[in-house]
Scaffold this motif. Structure first.
Motif, PDB file in Angstrom:
ATOM      1  N   MET A 249       0.812  -1.203   0.000  1.00 51.36           N
ATOM      2  CA  MET A 249       0.000   0.000   0.000  1.00 51.36           C
ATOM      3  C   MET A 249       0.854   1.265   0.000  1.00 51.36           C
ATOM      4  O   MET A 249       0.427   2.301  -0.518  1.00 51.36           O
ATOM      5  CB  MET A 249      -0.931  -0.011   1.217  1.00 51.36           C
TER       6      MET A 249
ATOM      7  N   VAL B 204       1.225   2.679  -3.433  1.00 48.60           N
ATOM      8  CA  VAL B 204       0.080   3.470  -3.890  1.00 48.60           C
ATOM      9  C   VAL B 204       0.186   4.900  -3.368  1.00 48.60           C
ATOM     10  O   VAL B 204      -0.017   5.875  -4.112  1.00 48.60           O
ATOM     11  CB  VAL B 204      -1.239   2.829  -3.429  1.00 48.60           C
TER      12      VAL B 204
ATOM     13  N   GLN C 203      -5.222  -2.594  -3.253  1.00 43.07           N
ATOM     14  CA  GLN C 203      -4.007  -2.475  -4.051  1.00 43.07           C
ATOM     15  C   GLN C 203      -4.240  -2.961  -5.474  1.00 43.07           C
ATOM     16  O   GLN C 203      -3.739  -2.367  -6.438  1.00 43.07           O
ATOM     17  CB  GLN C 203      -2.876  -3.253  -3.385  1.00 43.07           C
TER      18      GLN C 203
END
Length: 407
Positions: free
Chosen positions: A83, A86, A127
């Motif tokens: 994550m 991201v 994700q």
């Protein structure tokens, strides 16, 4: 050009832009929803395989851990950041998200659940959504802001897995930057989340909803709800800080990831096996259902689930933190409710949403999920408990790279 023609052109372009965003959201939602369906169906198959084999499969935890590390070391590349990758793309630190994140995260999450790791599943879901959405956006004929693509993908990923499109849309808008919602992305986030929920729903993936008993909303009850919100704020903060602390210190103690996950895999397997024979393995759905159906919930269920989730994730196993937040919040709310005189099932539902708010540093998504899972008739207590948990968590989050614009 007349004033009318000028105004028509401007307004027309605005509407065309939002129509385009909505269509892109539908496209992303359909693709992400299909990907989430595949991920979830495989995961459901793993859960069926585990029936009756819970204890023997725990013996494989350290070896599954070695395989997970091998996958990320040899094939994962930047995908091992999960994550965080991201968030870094949203913040301009990276230019794109590698496709490798999708298979690496999916396979490692399946392996973690196969051996009974005390983790969630939404981590890989959001994700997958963010990755596919961002890569789709790179191929569109008309550009869309990267933040909007990420928000739409996160919303679609969350919705395709949980079947809660309204909460998913708000989660996508809130999670990257706490305290500032970029409402321009609402159009694509909504269409993406509803489309993803529709696609996954075609394959039987729906939200598990619960019917709460009637509770009279009184002034004194709301005072107790505020106390519950305060407790959830500090437990959510404790969860996020504990997870970060354990990750940092285990990495210092065993810098070699193979050594770290193997040793911790043995420890986690022993603990999960000895603590009520696997009661704290997996998603924690068993504990949520127990609380909502009047079965036994121990006062220490919430802390043991929290400890096991922190240990498993900090060791290097993959999964998610949100589903454990739901479970911990449910058990905590049930226990606090018995102490405060709040109907236990009702308090469990409030804890479900409030700990989500405190742990992720979001507000609107937890309120929405409370209503989508438990019904809209208790909007006021859900709003109050989530607002308190959100405001008092001191801006801590399970997402360490989450930007914070709150005062």
């Amino acid at each position: 050009m007349t004033f009318f023609e000028d105004g028509f052109k401007k307004n027309g372009l605005i509407w065309l832009r939002y129509i385009y965003y909505a269509l892109v959201g539908c496209l992303i939602g359909a693709i992400v929803g299909l990907a989430e369906t595949i991920f979830c169906l495989v995961l459901n198959g793993i859960f069926k395989i585990r029936v009756g084999l819970e204890m023997p499969l725990l013996l494989l935890m350290p070896f599954a851990g070695l395989l997970i590390v091998y996958i990320f070391v040899h094939y994962g590349g930047k995908s091992k950041e999960g994550m965080n990758l991201v968030f870094k793309v949203d913040q301009g630190k990276y230019s794109t998200i590698t496709y490798l994140l999708v298979p690496c995260m999916a396979i490692s999450t399946w392996l973690t659940h196969l051996v009974g790791g005390s983790v969630g599943r939404e981590g890989v879901a959001v994700q997958i959504g963010a990755t596919l959405s961002y890569r789709i956006g790179e191929k569109l004929p008309f550009s869309i802001p990267k933040s909007m693509l990420l928000e739409t993908g996160i919303a679609a990923g969350f919705s395709g897995l949980f079947g809660t499109p309204i909460a998913a849309a708000f989660f996508g808008l809130e999670v990257l930057v706490s305290g500032a919602i970029r409402y321009e992305g609402l159009c694509s986030a909504l269409t993406g989340s509803f489309m993803a929920a529709y696609i996954s729903g075609l394959f039987g993936i729906h939200a598990t909803q619960f019917v709460l008993p009637h509770v009279s909303i009184t002034f004194f009850l709301m005072l107790r709800v505020i106390v519950l919100g305060i407790v959830c704020a500090f437990i959510g903060m404790f969860f996020s800080k504990s997870l970060q602390f354990m990750r940092n210190n285990l990495a210092k103690l065993w810098p070699n990831p193979y050594q770290r996950i193997f040793i911790m895999g043995i420890l986690c397997a022993v603990l999960l096996a000895t603590l009520y024979h696997g009661r704290y393995c997996g998603l924690g759905v068993n504990l949520i259902q127990a609380a909502m159906t009047g079965k036994t919930i121990y006062p220490w269920d919430w802390i043991l689930k929290l400890v096991m989730t922190v240990l498993v994730l900090a060791s290097g196993f993959q999964g998610g933190e949100v589903m454990p937040l739901f479970t911990i919040g449910t058990c905590l709310g049930y226990w606090i409710g018995t102490l405060l005189g709040i109907p236990p099932m009702f308090a469990a539902a409030l804890g479900y949403a409030a700990l989500f708010a405190a742990g992720t540093n979001t507000l609107l998504a937890p309120i929405a999920i409370g209503m989508e899972i438990f019904g809209t008739q208790y909007f006021m207590p859900f709003f109050i408990v989530c607002a308190i948990a959100f405001l008092l968590n001191k801006n801590h989050s399970i997402y360490v790279l989450q930007r914070n614009l709150r005062i």
